[in-house]
Design a protein around this motif. Structure first.
Motif, PDB file in Angstrom:
ATOM      1  N   GLN A 492       0.833  -1.199   0.000  1.00 44.12           N
ATOM      2  CA  GLN A 492       0.000   0.000   0.000  1.00 44.12           C
ATOM      3  C   GLN A 492       0.874   1.257   0.000  1.00 44.12           C
ATOM      4  O   GLN A 492       1.906   1.307   0.666  1.00 44.12           O
ATOM      5  N   PHE A 493       0.410   2.250  -0.726  1.00 42.97           N
ATOM      6  CA  PHE A 493       1.083   3.541  -0.777  1.00 42.97           C
ATOM      7  C   PHE A 493       1.302   4.081   0.647  1.00 42.97           C
ATOM      8  O   PHE A 493       2.370   4.601   0.978  1.00 42.97           O
ATOM      9  N   ASP A 494       0.286   3.908   1.504  1.00 43.46           N
ATOM     10  CA  ASP A 494       0.376   4.430   2.878  1.00 43.46           C
ATOM     11  C   ASP A 494       1.384   3.677   3.741  1.00 43.46           C
ATOM     12  O   ASP A 494       1.729   4.127   4.832  1.00 43.46           O
ATOM     13  N   ASP A 495       1.822   2.518   3.271  1.00 47.41           N
ATOM     14  CA  ASP A 495       2.805   1.758   4.043  1.00 47.41           C
ATOM     15  C   ASP A 495       4.242   2.118   3.690  1.00 47.41           C
ATOM     16  O   ASP A 495       5.182   1.476   4.150  1.00 47.41           O
ATOM     17  N   VAL A 496       4.389   3.134   2.862  1.00 50.08           N
ATOM     18  CA  VAL A 496       5.743   3.623   2.563  1.00 50.08           C
ATOM     19  C   VAL A 496       5.953   4.941   3.317  1.00 50.08           C
ATOM     20  O   VAL A 496       5.134   5.853   3.228  1.00 50.08           O
ATOM     21  N   ILE A 497       7.052   4.979   4.062  1.00 53.39           N
ATOM     22  CA  ILE A 497       7.379   6.167   4.853  1.00 53.39           C
ATOM     23  C   ILE A 497       8.467   6.945   4.112  1.00 53.39           C
ATOM     24  O   ILE A 497       9.389   6.340   3.559  1.00 53.39           O
ATOM     25  N   TYR A 498       8.339   8.243   4.100  1.00 47.27           N
ATOM     26  CA  TYR A 498       9.392   9.081   3.500  1.00 47.27           C
ATOM     27  C   TYR A 498       9.294  10.446   4.164  1.00 47.27           C
ATOM     28  O   TYR A 498       8.393  11.215   3.879  1.00 47.27           O
ATOM     29  N   GLU A 499      10.231  10.688   5.085  1.00 47.12           N
ATOM     30  CA  GLU A 499      10.252  11.962   5.807  1.00 47.12           C
ATOM     31  C   GLU A 499      11.186  12.933   5.077  1.00 47.12           C
ATOM     32  O   GLU A 499      12.074  12.507   4.347  1.00 47.12           O
ATOM     33  N   LEU A 500      11.006  14.211   5.344  1.00 43.76           N
ATOM     34  CA  LEU A 500      11.963  15.180   4.807  1.00 43.76           C
ATOM     35  C   LEU A 500      13.344  14.826   5.338  1.00 43.76           C
ATOM     36  O   LEU A 500      13.490  14.405   6.483  1.00 43.76           O
ATOM     37  N   PRO A 501      14.377  14.988   4.506  1.00 45.89           N
ATOM     38  CA  PRO A 501      15.692  14.468   4.877  1.00 45.89           C
ATOM     39  C   PRO A 501      16.362  15.152   6.071  1.00 45.89           C
ATOM     40  O   PRO A 501      16.233  16.349   6.280  1.00 45.89           O
ATOM     41  N   ASP A 502      17.072  14.302   6.813  1.00 42.74           N
ATOM     42  CA  ASP A 502      17.895  14.719   7.950  1.00 42.74           C
ATOM     43  C   ASP A 502      19.217  14.000   7.701  1.00 42.74           C
ATOM     44  O   ASP A 502      19.248  12.761   7.616  1.00 42.74           O
ATOM     45  N   THR A 503      20.297  14.742   7.533  1.00 41.35           N
ATOM     46  CA  THR A 503      21.557  14.105   7.117  1.00 41.35           C
ATOM     47  C   THR A 503      22.075  13.099   8.146  1.00 41.35           C
ATOM     48  O   THR A 503      22.934  12.287   7.815  1.00 41.35           O
ATOM     49  N   ASP A 504      21.568  13.141   9.368  1.00 39.71           N
ATOM     50  CA  ASP A 504      21.957  12.112  10.339  1.00 39.71           C
ATOM     51  C   ASP A 504      21.296  10.766  10.038  1.00 39.71           C
ATOM     52  O   ASP A 504      21.691   9.738  10.572  1.00 39.71           O
ATOM     53  N   ARG A 505      20.272  10.780   9.218  1.00 40.93           N
ATOM     54  CA  ARG A 505      19.507   9.554   8.969  1.00 40.93           C
ATOM     55  C   ARG A 505      19.617   9.031   7.542  1.00 40.93           C
ATOM     56  O   ARG A 505      19.354   7.863   7.294  1.00 40.93           O
ATOM     57  N   VAL A 506      19.916   9.933   6.599  1.00 42.93           N
ATOM     58  CA  VAL A 506      19.837   9.500   5.199  1.00 42.93           C
ATOM     59  C   VAL A 506      21.206   9.542   4.517  1.00 42.93           C
ATOM     60  O   VAL A 506      22.042  10.368   4.853  1.00 42.93           O
ATOM     61  N   PRO A 507      21.438   8.641   3.577  1.00 41.04           N
ATOM     62  CA  PRO A 507      22.688   8.703   2.817  1.00 41.04           C
ATOM     63  C   PRO A 507      22.631   9.852   1.813  1.00 41.04           C
ATOM     64  O   PRO A 507      21.566  10.438   1.585  1.00 41.04           O
ATOM     65  N   ASP A 508      23.769  10.131   1.203  1.00 38.98           N
ATOM     66  CA  ASP A 508      23.821  11.213   0.221  1.00 38.98           C
ATOM     67  C   ASP A 508      23.360  10.695  -1.132  1.00 38.98           C
ATOM     68  O   ASP A 508      24.132  10.085  -1.868  1.00 38.98           O
ATOM     69  N   SER A 509      22.104  10.945  -1.426  1.00 43.14           N
ATOM     70  CA  SER A 509      21.593  10.518  -2.728  1.00 43.14           C
ATOM     71  C   SER A 509      21.681  11.659  -3.736  1.00 43.14           C
ATOM     72  O   SER A 509      21.032  11.630  -4.771  1.00 43.14           O
ATOM     73  N   GLY A 510      22.496  12.653  -3.389  1.00 40.27           N
ATOM     74  CA  GLY A 510      22.715  13.769  -4.306  1.00 40.27           C
ATOM     75  C   GLY A 510      21.687  14.860  -4.090  1.00 40.27           C
ATOM     76  O   GLY A 510      20.708  14.691  -3.362  1.00 40.27           O
TER      77      GLY A 510
END
Lengths: 711, 156
Positions: A492-510
């Motif tokens: 389900q679309f609702d089962d995907v989480i995507y928060e605004l990025p925080d560099t402590d949590r996310v890799p550098d995807s450019g």
């Protein structure tokens, strides 16, 4: 649109924005927070002799170059402008110091009382000045940030064999992004680690710049994006500057510092689209075939290098337009002037050059006495042809289908190239066509250098989280990337989480630039999701990381500018219908029809939003968005002076999309966001030219210039 | 120079004791934490700070709070509680009339002002009613369509 992925879902952030509950940086409050106001240069070029600070009440501070713990230069492509002026200033509005303190009004009052004593240096104010060598250069010996040349084929021979030579010189003006939310950041220092919250496109740009500015280890710089109220490229490189300033202030005062630009300040000092002057010479053989182009492109980079290097490259690689031209020589320069630095803006150097090449093709058509549509179709690039840089156009090119679709929508072919009567005797109507592309993702080997990393995490409750550095700035990334993951995993679309990025949590995807988020990062996420689907039952919780590398077919030489400048291209075709009032010179853009090939759209409603918004932003660029500098000062510093299209100005915009799936894009998607802006200006200029029967070589097209032409 | 200013805010009687020259925008955001009222330009041009004062759409950045003494003010918070808000919200969400969202609360307030005055506005009236609100993302046509859709759904 037959693809399942294209069917629209309600965007995830729609409701909180409608309810007024989304929090932007201006809405954040931190305990003990200090407000900051920037004291700026009032002159275009000078040595700073003395800065007189008024007596500061308790709790109020001045922050300047002496407070910068690390390097006082913003790291962009090179070490660029100082966070705080370092003894000299190079443009009006250049930051000299910050005043910070608890009461905003008091801070503003102190800032007004700071006196700066200058010893003025003769400034360089125009492109001609910049290249004349008359005044001491601002940058290097030749005053060019970059000076590039590339050639394909043999241009000299082609000109020697030409039957006809057509020449043109084209100019474009500044464009201001005018995102409705002004620039702003807040910096919080805990004694060891700095955290930046702000309105931004590129959290990792800020993180890297600040580590050097603050002399901190990268792990002690955390950057958190908060809801961002529009960007369009304007929040690509600029936020690093103000984030550094706020961070230095937070470290000095040991208190949270918020720095929000007011609108006039934002217009005066943030980056703009590069003004340009482009000269073309076209060699045409006896059969009416354009066999060579000799191109000279100059961009006005303002006082500091910023991203001018790569903005210019994209412009240069667009020099042949959508046409198959066997011989081409392109000389490009980005020059330094004592004016506000120019930088990233939706289209990134391409809109200037597409304006020029499309105007040139209209001129050639008129010289040859040929219909401009036929001339274009005769030269349109197709699959297997070589690009301007000698790369191979590998994917199918659907320009003929796009033009056919435009014809069905607008019935333009019989009306183009003529001055037609409007609804009143003093109104003339005209139609114009433009064809254009946008190279998808970073230019040249940029994507390989960035080597984006994207992560997908399965949580124990079965939800899947997207961990990428890409930002939502209105374009719909939060929704589009979720759709890609949900559709691939069949969850389900609702089962995907995507928060605004925080560099402590996310890799550098450019960075979130170059229309690369859906195609490049979405592509990585699709791969990660495919693998996760296979391994779903392996564990309750696990992560998959994917790293980008260009498809193997791409070859590119960054030294000679030879090969595939982009992995693939999106295409567009616009027709504009305009009315010109021959008494007042006013232009009414009545209608724009637009067909785009963006591969496969990831969401119809989001894509339509990009198309409508881009076309209208391009319409403003061609018409009412006038910004000019006089003696180094921008004459338009408010929304009253710098007008963008309102409901009363916007044309009707009809958009359609052609499916043309790209093998390496998620669900066939290519790039989309920037493309939509590129074609409006040349189509409108052509329409105005047709309406009044006078050549249009400059945008914005101002009523006073129309009147002059008609006199 | 302080004075007590009393007004009705989203249906509630409130008063503030402050400099009457303070901008209504700042009073709403700072004293009442109504951060849905946005500052986009501070010069009355963009409409991000739009509120309704005594039935009229105004930009709160160019209204001194002293001028609203005794007035009835409706912000996005109050509009959320009205009957037609749900239909407006649905139309904006479905049409894709929201992108970056910074102009959106102001657009919703302007839409409410249009539809409250005239539940069946013509396209021309919608264009007029939204002409003081800037949006840089959508190109405006989508917002006009969203208002048309809201009006149609309310009439149903």
């Amino acid at each position: 649109m037959s693809e399942r992925i294209s069917m629209s879902v309600e965007r995830v952030d729609a409701r909180e924005k409608i309810y007024g509950e989304a929090l932007y940086i201006g809405d954040y409050r931190f305990e003990d927070m200090l407000f900051a106001k920037t004291v700026r240069s009032k002159v275009p070029r000078a040595k700073i002799l003395n800065v007189k600070i008024p007596a500061l009440p308790d709790g109020y501070f001045v922050v300047d170059r002496d407070d910068v713990p690390g390097k006082n230069r913003v790291k962009i492509l090179v070490y660029d402008q100082p966070y705080f002026a370092d003894g000299v200033v190079n443009y009006i509005g250049e930051p000299i110091l910050l005043v910070v303190g608890p009461e905003r009004e008091k801070v503003f009052e102190i800032a007004r009382k700071v006196e700066v004593e200058y010893e003025e240096i003769p400034p360089i104010l125009t492109i001609d000045d910049a290249l004349s060598g008359k005044n001491q250069p601002i940058y290097g010996d030749d005053n060019c940030f970059v000076d590039y040349h590339y050639e394909k084929g043999n241009v000299k021979n082609a000109f020697a064999n030409a039957e006809t030579i057509v020449e043109g010189e084209y100019e474009t003006g500044y464009q201001e992004h005018l995102y409705i939310e002004p620039q702003g950041v807040a910096a919080v220092f805990d004694g060891e680690k700095i955290t930046i919250y702000g309105s931004m496109q590129c959290p990792y740009y800020i993180k890297r710049a600040l580590a050097e500015c603050l002399a901190l280890d990268e792990k002690n710089v955390r950057v958190v994006q908060v809801t961002t109220g529009g960007a369009f490229g304007g929040k690509e490189e600029y936020p690093s500057l103000i984030a550094g300033q706020a961070a230095v202030a937070a470290m000095k005062t040991q208190k949270p510092v918020k720095l929000i630009l007011d609108r006039t300040e934002d217009i005066m000092v943030s980056t703009k689209r590069h003004p340009s002057r482009t000269r073309y010479r076209a060699a045409i053989d006896a059969d009416g075939k354009v066999i060579a182009l000799d191109v000279d492109i100059i961009f006005d980079g303002g006082a500091y290098a910023g991203l001018s290097d790569v903005v210019l490259q994209r412009g240069m690689f667009s020099a042949a337009g959508v046409y198959n031209i066997p011989n081409i020589s392109v000389h490009g320069r980005a020059v330094a002037t004592n004016k506000v630095p120019t930088g990233a803006f939706r289209g990134f150097g391409a809109p200037q050059v597409f304006f020029a090449i499309e105007r040139l093709f209209d001129k050639i058509a008129s010289k040859l006495g040929e219909n401009p549509v036929d001339l274009r179709l005769r030269h349109a690039i197709s699959q297997g042809d070589f690009t301007a840089t000698g790369g191979i156009m590998r994917q199918p090119v659907k320009i003929p289908e796009m033009v056919e679709k435009l014809e069905k929508m607008s019935d333009f072919r019989s009306k183009i190239g003529k001055s037609l009567p409007g609804d009143e005797p003093h109104i003339k109507r005209g139609y114009g066509l433009s064809l254009f592309f946008h190279g998808c993702g970073f230019t040249g080997n940029g994507e390989n250098i960035i080597a984006a990393e994207a992560k997908l995490k399965k949580h124990s409750d079965g939800k899947v989280e997207i961990l990428v550095a890409n930002t939502e700035m209105g374009q719909g990334a939060l929704t589009a990337l979720r759709k890609i993951v949900a559709e691939t995993l069949k969850i389900q679309f609702d089962d995907v989480i995507y928060e605004l990025p925080d560099t402590d949590r996310v890799p550098d995807s450019g960075p979130t630039v170059a229309s690369r988020t859906t195609m490049i990062v979405g592509g990585l996420l699709k791969k990660a999701a495919e693998e996760m689907r296979e391994r779903w039952n392996e564990a309750d919780e696990f992560e998959i990381m994917k790293k980008y590398h260009h498809p193997d077919y791409i070859r590119w030489n960054q030294e000679t500018f030879e090969g595939d400048a982009y992995p693939t291209y999106s295409f567009g075709a616009n027709v504009a219908e305009v009315d010109v009032d021959t008494i007042t010179g006013e232009i009414a853009v009545r209608h724009i029809w637009a067909v785009f090939d963006v591969g496969i759209t990831i969401d119809e409603v989001l894509m339509r939003g990009q198309a409508q918004g881009g076309v209208v932003q391009g319409t403003g660029y061609a018409t009412i968005e006038v910004m000019e500098a006089q003696a180094g000062r921008l004459l338009q510093s408010t929304i009253t002076d710098y007008t963008i299209p309102t409901t009363k100005d916007v044309p009707l915009v009809e958009c359609a999309f052609i499916d043309n799936p790209y093998e390496y894009g998620p669900f066939g998607a290519k790039c989309a966001g920037e493309l939509t802006l590129v074609g409006a200006a040349p189509a409108i200029a052509a329409a105005v030219e047709n309406a009044i029967g006078r050549e249009i070589v400059r945008i914005p097209i101002k009523p006073e210039e129309i009147i002059k032409k008609l006199d | 120079m302080h004075s007590e200013i009393t007004f009705t805010l989203d249906g509630e009687r409130v008063s503030v004791d402050c400099n009457p020259l303070r901008r209504l925008l700042d009073v709403l955001r700072e004293d009442f934490n109504l951060v849905g009222v946005k500052e986009g330009c501070g010069e009355g041009e963009c409409g991000a700070c739009a509120v309704i004062v005594d039935g009229k759409l105004v930009n709160s950045c160019i209204v001194p709070v002293g001028a609203v003494n005794g007035a009835e003010i409706l912000t996005i918070e109050g509009i959320k509680k009205t009957e037609i808000f749900g239909k407006i919200a649905d139309a904006f969400a479905q049409m894709g009339a929201v992108q970056c969202g910074f102009c959106t609360p102001g657009m919703i307030v302007a839409t409410y002002a249009i539809l409250n005055q005239n539940p069946k506005p013509s396209r021309k009236e919608i264009v007029e009613g939204l002409s003081g609100n800037l949006c840089r993302c959508t190109g405006m046509n989508i917002i006009i369509e969203a208002v048309e859709m809201a009006a149609k759904n309310i009439a149903r």
